[in-house]
Design an enzyme around this catalytic site. Structure first.
Site, PDB file in Angstrom:
ATOM      1  N   ALA A  72       2.187   5.363  -7.441  1.00 44.86           N
ATOM      2  CA  ALA A  72       1.426   4.380  -8.230  1.00 44.86           C
ATOM      3  C   ALA A  72       2.084   4.118  -9.579  1.00 44.86           C
ATOM      4  O   ALA A  72       1.974   3.006 -10.112  1.00 44.86           O
ATOM      5  CB  ALA A  72      -0.013   4.859  -8.422  1.00 44.86           C
ATOM      6  N   CYS A 114       5.354   1.798  -8.041  1.00 48.39           N
ATOM      7  CA  CYS A 114       5.158   0.641  -7.150  1.00 48.39           C
ATOM      8  C   CYS A 114       4.005  -0.230  -7.651  1.00 48.39           C
ATOM      9  O   CYS A 114       2.879   0.253  -7.782  1.00 48.39           O
ATOM     10  CB  CYS A 114       4.868   1.129  -5.732  1.00 48.39           C
ATOM     11  SG  CYS A 114       4.513  -0.208  -4.575  1.00 48.39           S
ATOM     12  N   THR A 129       0.864  -1.172   0.000  1.00 52.02           N
ATOM     13  CA  THR A 129       0.000   0.000   0.000  1.00 52.02           C
ATOM     14  C   THR A 129       0.900   1.219   0.000  1.00 52.02           C
ATOM     15  O   THR A 129       2.110   1.090   0.162  1.00 52.02           O
ATOM     16  CB  THR A 129      -0.927   0.039   1.236  1.00 52.02           C
ATOM     17  OG1 THR A 129      -2.007   0.904   0.961  1.00 52.02           O
ATOM     18  CG2 THR A 129      -0.215   0.509   2.476  1.00 52.02           C
ATOM     19  N   THR A 173       0.675  -0.418  -5.526  1.00 49.36           N
ATOM     20  CA  THR A 173      -0.043   0.834  -5.290  1.00 49.36           C
ATOM     21  C   THR A 173      -0.852   1.175  -6.533  1.00 49.36           C
ATOM     22  O   THR A 173      -0.348   1.086  -7.643  1.00 49.36           O
ATOM     23  CB  THR A 173       0.963   1.973  -4.994  1.00 49.36           C
ATOM     24  OG1 THR A 173       1.752   1.612  -3.862  1.00 49.36           O
ATOM     25  CG2 THR A 173       0.250   3.282  -4.719  1.00 49.36           C
TER      26      THR A 173
END
Length: 177
Positions: free
Chosen positions: A162, A165, A7, A168
């Protein structure tokens, strides 16, 4: 059994405002299980923001405990965080919980860990989770080089994370006060 993981959570303070945001992806191994999870919440009558990275069930247990501590200590964020960290470190049932919490009110932002750490950032910025380092670098650059609001910085930092990763996504929840 594989763990739920990954996350990105970011908390930014600027000009008397605080924004705490997170992505919505829940991953089990290499499979996306959910793309629209809410990892950021308002607690204590909307006076406290809280976000988590780590195990979802563990985080909900910790949210409940933390809200109880806020009630017990009349909304004193630091005292509630320290007491939660003590319990988390010493109570056998809580010791196995795997999550990190970022919490903030109008004056203070804190990172709470299962090791008993309660950390107040020195640069008005908390970033954690698998995309945390990417979000932190982006937010720090935006804080130093733009006049963007706390919310705008949180959103841009999460979107940059995002991009990099795989754990994410861009389904963001951002709370601000």
């Amino acid at each position: 059994m594989e763990q739920f993981r990954g996350t990105t959570i970011v908390c930014v303070r600027r000009n008397g405002r605080v924004a705490l945001g997170g992505d919505g992806q829940v991953t089990l191994g290499n499979t996306v299980m959910k793309g629209n999870a809410r990892k950021v919440r308002r607690l204590y009558g909307d006076k406290v923001l809280a976000g988590f990275a780590g195990g979802t069930a563990d985080a909900f247990t910790l949210f409940e405990r933390f809200e109880g501590k806020l009630e017990k200590y009349s909304g004193n964020l630091t005292r509630a965080a320290v007491e939660l960290a003590k319990d988390w470190r010493t109570e056998r049932a809580l010791r196995r919980l795997e999550a990190l919490l970022a919490v903030a009110d109008k004056e203070t932002s804190l990172l709470i860990t299962g090791n008993g750490d309660v950390i107040e950032p020195e640069d008005n910025l908390i970033a954690m989770g698998s995309g945390g380092p990417f979000a932190q670098a982006a937010a720090r650059a935006l804080l130093d080089n733009t006049e963007l609001s706390a919310r705008e910085i949180a959103e841009r930092a999460l979107n940059i994370a995002a991009d990099i990763c795989i754990y994410t996504n861009r389904h963001l929840t951002i709370e601000e006060m």
